[in-house]
Design a protein around this motif. Structure first.
Motif, mmCIF file in Angstrom:
data_model
loop_
_atom_site.group_PDB
_atom_site.id
_atom_site.type_symbol
_atom_site.label_atom_id
_atom_site.label_comp_id
_atom_site.label_asym_id
_atom_site.label_seq_id
_atom_site.Cartn_x
_atom_site.Cartn_y
_atom_site.Cartn_z
ATOM 1 N N ARG A 125 0.835 -1.203 0.000
ATOM 2 C CA ARG A 125 0.000 0.000 0.000
ATOM 3 C C ARG A 125 0.869 1.253 0.000
ATOM 4 N NH1 ARG A 125 -5.208 0.958 3.720
ATOM 5 N NH2 ARG A 125 -5.542 3.155 3.260
ATOM 6 N N ARG A 126 1.966 1.222 0.762
ATOM 7 C CA ARG A 126 2.887 2.361 0.810
ATOM 8 C C ARG A 126 3.492 2.623 -0.564
ATOM 9 N NH1 ARG A 126 7.850 2.346 5.130
ATOM 10 N NH2 ARG A 126 9.236 2.350 3.319
ATOM 11 N N ASP A 127 3.790 1.549 -1.288
ATOM 12 C CA ASP A 127 4.423 1.673 -2.597
ATOM 13 C C ASP A 127 3.440 2.065 -3.696
ATOM 14 O OD1 ASP A 127 6.800 0.929 -1.455
ATOM 15 O OD2 ASP A 127 6.744 -1.138 -2.189
ATOM 16 N N HIS A 128 2.240 1.460 -3.690
ATOM 17 C CA HIS A 128 1.353 1.564 -4.850
ATOM 18 C C HIS A 128 -0.086 1.948 -4.521
ATOM 19 C CE1 HIS A 128 4.459 -0.013 -7.507
ATOM 20 N NE2 HIS A 128 4.696 -0.938 -6.611
ATOM 21 N N GLY A 129 -0.394 2.248 -3.264
ATOM 22 C CA GLY A 129 -1.740 2.679 -2.916
ATOM 23 C C GLY A 129 -2.656 1.522 -2.539
ATOM 24 N N SER A 130 -3.817 1.876 -1.991
ATOM 25 C CA SER A 130 -4.708 0.862 -1.435
ATOM 26 C C SER A 130 -5.417 0.037 -2.495
ATOM 27 C CB SER A 130 -5.746 1.508 -0.513
ATOM 28 O OG SER A 130 -6.581 2.361 -1.251
ATOM 29 N N VAL A 190 -4.227 -1.326 -5.256
ATOM 30 C CA VAL A 190 -3.387 -2.495 -5.558
ATOM 31 C C VAL A 190 -3.344 -3.428 -4.354
ATOM 32 C CG1 VAL A 190 -1.030 -3.263 -6.049
ATOM 33 C CG2 VAL A 190 -1.977 -1.297 -7.261
ATOM 34 N N ALA A 191 -3.146 -2.874 -3.159
ATOM 35 C CA ALA A 191 -3.064 -3.709 -1.957
ATOM 36 C C ALA A 191 -4.368 -4.451 -1.708
ATOM 37 C CB ALA A 191 -2.705 -2.849 -0.752
ATOM 38 N N ASN A 192 -5.490 -3.773 -1.901
ATOM 39 C CA ASN A 192 -6.785 -4.419 -1.693
ATOM 40 C C ASN A 192 -7.013 -5.538 -2.697
ATOM 41 O OD1 ASN A 192 -7.280 -2.680 0.396
ATOM 42 N ND2 ASN A 192 -8.679 -1.365 -0.737
ATOM 43 N N ARG A 193 -6.583 -5.324 -3.935
ATOM 44 C CA ARG A 193 -6.744 -6.360 -4.956
ATOM 45 C C ARG A 193 -5.932 -7.598 -4.609
ATOM 46 N NH1 ARG A 193 -6.222 -3.264 -8.903
ATOM 47 N NH2 ARG A 193 -4.001 -3.508 -9.382
ATOM 48 N N VAL A 194 -4.709 -7.394 -4.141
ATOM 49 C CA VAL A 194 -3.870 -8.521 -3.723
ATOM 50 C C VAL A 194 -4.494 -9.229 -2.527
ATOM 51 C CG1 VAL A 194 -1.657 -9.147 -2.682
ATOM 52 C CG2 VAL A 194 -1.724 -7.605 -4.654
ATOM 53 N N ALA A 195 -5.004 -8.460 -1.567
ATOM 54 C CA ALA A 195 -5.626 -9.057 -0.386
ATOM 55 C C ALA A 195 -6.829 -9.913 -0.779
ATOM 56 C CB ALA A 195 -6.051 -7.962 0.590
ATOM 57 N N ARG A 196 -7.627 -9.429 -1.714
ATOM 58 C CA ARG A 196 -8.780 -10.220 -2.159
ATOM 59 C C ARG A 196 -8.327 -11.507 -2.824
ATOM 60 N NH1 ARG A 196 -10.809 -5.102 -3.611
ATOM 61 N NH2 ARG A 196 -10.181 -5.373 -5.773
ATOM 62 N N LEU A 197 -7.304 -11.426 -3.671
ATOM 63 C CA LEU A 197 -6.807 -12.631 -4.339
ATOM 64 C C LEU A 197 -6.245 -13.637 -3.341
ATOM 65 C CD1 LEU A 197 -5.055 -11.006 -7.451
ATOM 66 C CD2 LEU A 197 -7.064 -12.504 -7.491
ATOM 67 N N CYS A 198 -5.651 -13.136 -2.266
ATOM 68 C CA CYS A 198 -5.071 -14.016 -1.249
ATOM 69 C C CYS A 198 -6.072 -14.364 -0.148
ATOM 70 C CB CYS A 198 -3.843 -13.357 -0.628
ATOM 71 S SG CYS A 198 -2.481 -13.120 -1.803
ATOM 72 N N VAL A 199 -7.276 -13.790 -0.238
ATOM 73 C CA VAL A 199 -8.355 -14.049 0.721
ATOM 74 C C VAL A 199 -7.889 -13.741 2.153
ATOM 75 C CG1 VAL A 199 -10.267 -15.606 1.271
ATOM 76 C CG2 VAL A 199 -8.980 -15.963 -0.827
ATOM 77 N N VAL A 200 -7.357 -12.532 2.322
ATOM 78 C CA VAL A 200 -6.945 -12.063 3.650
ATOM 79 C C VAL A 200 -7.505 -10.661 3.851
ATOM 80 C CG1 VAL A 200 -4.833 -13.441 3.719
ATOM 81 C CG2 VAL A 200 -4.759 -11.135 2.753
ATOM 82 N N PRO A 201 -7.621 -10.199 5.100
ATOM 83 C CA PRO A 201 -8.098 -8.835 5.343
ATOM 84 C C PRO A 201 -7.177 -7.828 4.662
ATOM 85 C CG PRO A 201 -8.068 -10.088 7.380
ATOM 86 C CD PRO A 201 -7.364 -10.921 6.349
ATOM 87 N N PRO A 202 -7.732 -6.826 3.968
ATOM 88 C CA PRO A 202 -6.903 -5.885 3.232
ATOM 89 C C PRO A 202 -6.093 -4.942 4.102
ATOM 90 C CG PRO A 202 -9.197 -5.212 3.147
ATOM 91 C CD PRO A 202 -9.168 -6.568 3.781
#
Length: 331
Positions: A185-190, A192-204
């Motif tokens: 999130r620090r590098d690329h914003g929320s 991108v981070a939220n999309r990765v979290a959804r793909l990994c099925v973890v809290p964003p």
């Protein structure tokens, strides 16, 4: 003209590494993609000498790289490990064997790259002198020993992770996921981070200052959960939501709902709602051009002044500064 090298994350697997934590960086950073679908990170796993590494489990791992790639890292992640001759994990501070060359490499690397420890790998950073005078965390069960071993470190055992800029430390196990998502999130914003979290099925997002939830009892399976009501509340953040309304949706009395909510989430419904509203406002600041007053309304924080006050308390910056920072990173 050769293509620019993408951000390189190096995972240093030391002898006795815990397999789960070792794979967190490749799962989080390796999943991140830009708008064009191109990977945002290159993730390499190495051992000190390039040889197979013993794990804390009943199997070993073979890595493709030796310690020479550590010096090439933009972000170095050190997962926890069982260390010391014949160690059974009871004394993670037994890192007297830490190679002097590795300690020197870490010291040089910290001047230009990020260095991350997960769980008790904080002992490695402290042994190398990287945490002297710094605030840091480790697994709560080892915090007292860690502080005695390294009195020059300001140990905070009540948080999930500490972002010290170039040197970052995470508490146990899942906090490593939280810290990697925080860096993403620090590098690329929320977005991108939220999309990765959804793909990994973890809290964003779990805030670094959130408690490690030491010795928190797990609710019985037979008990009704507040999860459905939390999901319902998240879809209505733009309007007032009273405690009685939450309890009614969950089919519980206010007293029972409040107790069960705290058991499951670790905070009161009001505290949780405020945190979700702030998080929603941060996302809107990052990905929209809505004015601050409108974002405050959308997030259920009322006015722009209220949003400014909440954001300053949560992360210490004004809404426009926050927006400009993340826009600059996205560009």
């Amino acid at each position: 003209m050769p293509p620019e090298r993408i951000h390189r994350v190096v995972v240093l697997a030391l002898d006795g590494v815990y397999p789960f934590e070792m794979t967190i960086p490749v799962r989080i950073f390796g999943t991140a993609r830009g708008p064009d679908g191109a990977p945002l990170y290159e993730v390499l796993t190495c051992s000190i000498d390039g040889r197979p590494v013993r794990t804390s489990a009943d199997f070993g791992i073979t890595v493709e790289h030796g310690g020479e790639v550590v010096a090439t890292a933009d972000t170095l992640v050190i997962p926890p490990f069982i260390c010391g001759p014949g160690a059974d994990g009871a004394d993670p501070g037994a890192v007297d064997w830490l190679p002097a060359e590795l300690a020197r490499t870490l010291s040089r690397l910290s001047a230009r790259a990020r260095i991350v420890s997960m769980c008790t790998a904080s002992y490695v950073l402290a042994t190398a002198g990287l945490l002297d005078g710094r605030r840091a965390t480790t697994h709560w069960n080892e915090a007292e020993h860690f502080q005695r071993t390294f009195p020059q470190v300001r140990v905070d055992a009540d948080v999930l992770f500490v972002d010290g800029g170039q040197v970052l430390t995470a508490a146990g196990v899942a906090a490593g996921v939280d810290l990697c998502l925080h860096l993403l999130r620090r590098d690329h914003g929320s977005a991108v981070a939220n999309r990765v979290a959804r793909l990994c099925v973890v809290p964003p997002w779990r805030e670094g200052g959130q408690a490690q939830f030491i010795e928190r009892p797990v609710p019985e399976v037979s008990q009704a959960s507040t999860a459905a009501t939390r999901e319902w509340a998240l879809s209505r953040l733009g309007r007032p939501i009273a405690l009685a309304e939450l309890a009614r949706h969950a089919g519980m009395s206010v007293r029972t709902f409040s107790r069960r909510f705290r058991d499951e989430v670790g905070m009161t419904p009001g505290q949780w709602l405020t945190r979700q509203r702030i998080e929603h406002a941060r996302r809107l600041l990052e990905v929209t051009d809505l004015p601050v007053d409108r974002i405050a309304q959308e997030a259920g924080l009322g006015t722009g002044a209220s949003l400014r006050r909440h954001l300053a308390h949560a992360i210490g910056v004004a809404p426009m500064v926050y927006r400009q920072t993340f826009r600059a990173r996205a560009d």
